[in-house]
Scaffold this motif. Structure first.
Motif, PDB file in Angstrom:
ATOM      1  N   THR A 242       0.812  -1.211   0.000  1.00 27.00           N
ATOM      2  CA  THR A 242       0.000   0.000   0.000  1.00 27.00           C
ATOM      3  C   THR A 242       0.848   1.266   0.000  1.00 27.00           C
ATOM      4  O   THR A 242       0.295   2.372  -0.027  1.00 27.00           O
ATOM      5  CB  THR A 242      -0.922  -0.003   1.222  1.00 27.00           C
ATOM      6  N   ILE A 244       3.366   1.909   2.390  1.00 26.83           N
ATOM      7  CA  ILE A 244       3.774   2.271   3.739  1.00 26.83           C
ATOM      8  C   ILE A 244       5.111   1.619   4.062  1.00 26.83           C
ATOM      9  O   ILE A 244       5.292   0.423   3.856  1.00 26.83           O
ATOM     10  CB  ILE A 244       2.714   1.851   4.768  1.00 26.83           C
ATOM     11  N   ALA A 246       7.580   1.616   7.468  1.00 30.59           N
ATOM     12  CA  ALA A 246       7.627   2.034   8.868  1.00 30.59           C
ATOM     13  C   ALA A 246       8.817   1.371   9.548  1.00 30.59           C
ATOM     14  O   ALA A 246       9.065   0.178   9.379  1.00 30.59           O
ATOM     15  CB  ALA A 246       6.332   1.655   9.593  1.00 30.59           C
ATOM     16  N   MET A 264       7.979   6.890   9.461  1.00 29.25           N
ATOM     17  CA  MET A 264       6.953   6.360   8.562  1.00 29.25           C
ATOM     18  C   MET A 264       6.929   7.176   7.273  1.00 29.25           C
ATOM     19  O   MET A 264       6.948   8.407   7.303  1.00 29.25           O
ATOM     20  CB  MET A 264       5.573   6.380   9.223  1.00 29.25           C
ATOM     21  N   TYR A 265       6.883   6.438   6.163  1.00 25.80           N
ATOM     22  CA  TYR A 265       6.823   7.053   4.844  1.00 25.80           C
ATOM     23  C   TYR A 265       5.644   6.469   4.083  1.00 25.80           C
ATOM     24  O   TYR A 265       5.498   5.251   3.991  1.00 25.80           O
ATOM     25  CB  TYR A 265       8.122   6.817   4.074  1.00 25.80           C
ATOM     26  N   ASN A 266       4.802   7.358   3.549  1.00 26.84           N
ATOM     27  CA  ASN A 266       3.648   6.960   2.755  1.00 26.84           C
ATOM     28  C   ASN A 266       3.913   7.353   1.313  1.00 26.84           C
ATOM     29  O   ASN A 266       3.949   8.539   0.971  1.00 26.84           O
ATOM     30  CB  ASN A 266       2.375   7.638   3.278  1.00 26.84           C
ATOM     31  N   HIS A 267       4.128   6.348   0.478  1.00 23.91           N
ATOM     32  CA  HIS A 267       4.477   6.619  -0.919  1.00 23.91           C
ATOM     33  C   HIS A 267       3.301   7.215  -1.685  1.00 23.91           C
ATOM     34  O   HIS A 267       3.506   8.007  -2.613  1.00 23.91           O
ATOM     35  CB  HIS A 267       4.943   5.326  -1.587  1.00 23.91           C
TER      36      HIS A 267
END
Length: 334
Positions: A242, A244, A246, A264-267
């Motif tokens: 998805t 994410i 972390a 945390m990185y949300n692409h």
């Protein structure tokens, strides 16, 4: 004559060594260096890969970091009372008076006053059965069930019922605990199906994977995680399809002090957040706090006043959004 005779005399022969014995100065550099004491010789511990420890549950790999970075913050007044009617059955009453944030299109935070009463009942017969129910004044009913079907297989049920249509939720979990692995199968409403598996690779390292399918929205995903823990630190990594990523790290400074950080990185949304927190356990209280990359500072204090009586203080400050939350409360009963 005497000096000339002594000069011409041959030197005495060297002492005879036993057959096969090493010379007194040793072989090579080993004979020059001083001998090591017996205590300095460390025996290499062989890892028994057929007898590895059982890892933590898949959803609990970040439990040490969440304890410091995600305290139960609240705003306003909170009072919890628990009355034990027997060794296995207890009733609870909770009152919360504070503010509720209302979503708005502007950057300003809009809050409305609110109050809520919660009635609860607990039946705990460890380790086989646990029943927990909560009923709120707004009509919501929360229920949790944990039942050990066998020594290794457990059933968990989480349900939330509301008067509003399409907001009720239910989830069934079947957890299997092996000698060095854990497996879980999930099924819920909206045609949700999921499964995860985590395996101990070494005595300190465990790795796992998960998959899920949300039939109503036609979405699926897969994720991977790893956890490395020792007596002094815990590090985790999670990656999901998805978008994410972390990471978390917890350093145990002492038995009472631990430091934690996460990333945390949300692409999908290109959001990056990180935070640093602490967990300090004193003789009569426990203090937790954190600060994140958005400038939000939070602290949570739980002080034990007497047997079964705890005083709570909660604070969260967000200067960028001008959002300030302060709360105090008390819990009575164990």
């Amino acid at each position: 004559m005497g000096s000339a005779a002594s000069a011409s005399a041959p030197p005495p022969p060297p002492p005879v060594q036993p057959h096969g014995a090493a010379p007194p100065y040793g072989v090579g550099l080993a004979g020059i260096l001083p001998p090591k004491p017996d205590g300095d010789e460390k025996k290499e511990e062989k890892v028994d890969y057929l007898n590895l420890p059982c890892p933590v549950a898949y959803e609990e790999i970040q439990r040490e970091a969440l304890m410091s970075l995600k305290p139960e913050l609240f705003e306003g007044l909170r009072f919890d009372f628990t009355k034990m009617l027997s060794q296995k059955f207890a009733l609870s009453h909770s009152v919360l008076m504070g503010s509720l944030e209302v979503p708005s299109q502007s950057a300003d935070v809009i809050k409305v006053p609110t109050a809520q009463y919660e009635f609860g009942a607990n039946f705990i017969d460890l380790p086989q059965l646990m029943l927990i129910g909560r009923l709120m004044t707004d009509g919501r009913l929360n229920a949790r069930v944990k039942c050990d079907l066998t020594e290794n297989l457990a059933l968990k049920v989480n349900a939330q019922l509301t008067s509003e249509p399409h907001y009720s939720q239910g989830m069934f979990n079947f957890d299997y605990k092996g000698t060095d692995y854990r497996a879980q199968f999930q099924i819920g409403n909206n045609a949700f199906y999921g499964a995860n598996y985590i395996q101990s690779v070494t005595p300190n390292l465990s790795m796992g994977t998960e998959i899920f399918w949300l039939g109503q929205q036609r979405k699926s995903g897969i994720g991977f995680n790893s956890r490395y823990n020792t007596d002094k630190m815990v590090g985790t990594l999670q990656v999901a399809s998805t978008g994410i990523v972390a990471l978390s790290y917890v350093q145990k400074v002492s038995e009472k002090v631990s430091l934690a950080t996460d990333f945390m990185y949300n692409h999908m949304s290109r959001d990056v957040t990180s935070s640093v927190g602490y967990d300090y356990i004193l003789r009569q209280c426990r203090l937790r706090g954190k600060i994140d990359s958005n400038g939000v500072v939070a602290a949570y204090l739980e002080e034990r006043l007497n047997m079964g009586v705890n005083f709570l203080l909660s604070a969260e400050i967000d200067h960028a959004k001008k959002n300030y939350k302060f709360g105090f409360g008390m819990t009575v009963g164990e």
